[in-house]
Design a protein around this motif. Structure first.
Motif, PDB file in Angstrom:
ATOM      1  N   THR A   1       0.789  -1.245  -0.075  1.00 61.25           N
ATOM      2  CA  THR A   1      -0.046   0.004  -0.074  1.00 61.25           C
ATOM      3  C   THR A   1       0.770   1.164  -0.057  1.00 61.25           C
ATOM      4  O   THR A   1       0.475   2.339  -0.685  1.00 61.25           O
ATOM      5  N   LEU A   2       1.930   1.381   0.719  1.00 65.65           N
ATOM      6  CA  LEU A   2       2.625   2.461   0.725  1.00 65.65           C
ATOM      7  C   LEU A   2       3.352   2.560  -0.689  1.00 65.65           C
ATOM      8  O   LEU A   2       3.604   3.844  -1.049  1.00 65.65           O
ATOM      9  N   GLN A   3       3.795   1.657  -1.262  1.00 71.46           N
ATOM     10  CA  GLN A   3       4.509   1.707  -2.393  1.00 71.46           C
ATOM     11  C   GLN A   3       3.697   2.231  -3.258  1.00 71.46           C
ATOM     12  O   GLN A   3       4.202   3.063  -4.147  1.00 71.46           O
ATOM     13  N   TRP A   4       2.459   1.689  -3.550  1.00 69.57           N
ATOM     14  CA  TRP A   4       1.311   2.352  -4.380  1.00 69.57           C
ATOM     15  C   TRP A   4       1.102   3.695  -4.252  1.00 69.57           C
ATOM     16  O   TRP A   4       1.099   4.360  -5.270  1.00 69.57           O
ATOM     17  N   ILE A   5       1.067   3.973  -3.101  1.00 69.99           N
ATOM     18  CA  ILE A   5       0.349   5.608  -2.660  1.00 69.99           C
ATOM     19  C   ILE A   5       1.711   6.370  -2.950  1.00 69.99           C
ATOM     20  O   ILE A   5       1.238   7.589  -3.739  1.00 69.99           O
TER      21      ILE A   5
END
Length: 375
Positions: free
Chosen positions: A364-368
């Protein structure tokens, strides 16, 4: 000693162990059939079981961050999250005050230039006058001289309900994960503003602007980014802010990104639901305002409004999550708009708990991070 203190947990566990040993020791002496012996056996069993259940409860609370204090546990917090400041100045100390700092639990974390820093802050909204605490994670680059003029993207990170902001640090490890991902080059350095959506405890406002009550949606959509951007080096252009949350926080994250794409370029919901509930914890959120109630239903909102220009991520599990089918329907509905971006993390199995969310947070952190601008 506080509810989440390790000393409290250790003392209760020790008390339970001693009671168990005492029960084994005293049981033969209480084997008689008179009323005193029977009463003694009942008392020992009762007290030992209470101590065991208390140990389990305290351990679960530390692991999942349900309650922060004894007052929170006993329901004694009431209405202290909302401050009406008629001067309009947000308090004598300004709209954001740093009240404490702590190091990040990583190698070299004692030095901000290496490990970054977590700042505990008090925030007062300029327009909503909502006052609430938060934790701000600043990456190591924020303190390094070569980045002294650089701005950074920022992401609001929300707990579920009731939740505690500290659980995002101790239980879900957001700062540590962000640090490791950025160190490995898998995401850009990013500021995290970690808090719970319960800004008027103990009420669960579901990030709604409640008629005659807390204007929670406006606080997260306008006041919070404004206050944080005025204090920290956050990018000023559209696209600098994202939002992540789990459970209730996940619903809030999706809703805020959909309702306010001019503020949040991306929103990620971990195990979210898609419509605000009405129950004893929420009270009457809408006071008969049908448009407000409809807007709090994300699928209704997509059907009856132009598709927002934002990007969304949702997570679920094929086994163990109740929102799996609703999540698939939501994904199909967003895809059909052709304008709103949609991504997902679907696990084979995983419950509505911290262990599952810790598996989803790195992705999720990589995506955002890839959705946000640092300018």
């Amino acid at each position: 000693m506080g509810l989440t203190s390790n000393k409290v947990l250790a003392l209760v566990i020790l008390f339970a162990v001693l009671l168990f040993a005492g029960t084994v020791w005293w049981w033969p002496r209480l084997a008689r059939r008179n009323w005193r012996a029977v009463g003694g056996r009942i008392g020992l069993l009762l007290v030992t079981q209470v101590a065991v259940f208390a140990s389990i409860g305290l351990f679960a609370n530390q692991a999942f961050g349900f309650y922060a204090t004894w007052a929170d546990l006993l329901g004694q917090e009431s209405g202290q999250g909302v401050v009406v400041d008629h001067s309009g100045r947000g308090g004598a100390g300004g709209p954001l005050q740093v009240v404490d700092t702590r190091q990040v639990n990583v190698a070299g974390g004692a030095r901000p230039q290496v490990g970054g820093q977590i700042q505990k802050v008090d925030i007062v909204g300029r327009t909503t006058h909502i006052a609430t605490p938060a934790y701000v994670y600043l990456p190591p680059e924020y303190f390094q001289s070569r980045y002294r003029t650089r701005t950074f993207p920022a992401t609001t990170v929300l707990t579920g309900y009731p939740g505690t902001a500290e659980a995002l640090i101790k239980g879900l490890h957001y700062p540590q994960t962000a640090h490791e991902l950025a160190k490995d080059g898998r995401m850009q350095p990013m500021i995290l503003v970690m808090m719970r959506p319960t800004v008027a405890p103990p009420r669960d406002t579901e990030c709604v602007d409640i008629p005659g009550g807390p204007q929670t949606e406006s606080f997260f959509a306008r006041d919070l980014p404004e206050v944080v951007s005025a204090h920290y080096r956050v990018g000023k252009r559209p696209g600098s802010w994202g939002i992540i949350g789990d459970s209730t926080g996940g619903y809030c994250a999706l809703k805020l990104a959909m309702h306010h794409p001019e503020t949040y370029a991306a929103g990620a919901g971990l195990s979210p639901y898609y419509r605000a509930p009405i129950d004893p914890t929420t009270g009457d959120l809408f006071h008969g305002d049908r448009p407000l109630r409809n807007a709090a239903d994300l699928r209704w909102y997509l059907r009856h409004n132009p598709a927002p220009k934002t990007s969304l991520l949702v997570t679920s599990s094929k086994v163990g999550e109740h929102n799996y089918k609703d999540t698939l329907r939501f994904i199909d509905q967003v895809k059909a708009t052709g304008r709103t971006g949609i991504a997902s993390i679907i696990l084979d199995s995983g419950g509505h708990n911290f262990n599952t969310w810790r598996r989803e947070i790195p992705g999720t952190l990589q995506w955002i991070s890839g959705m946000l601008s640092d300018r």
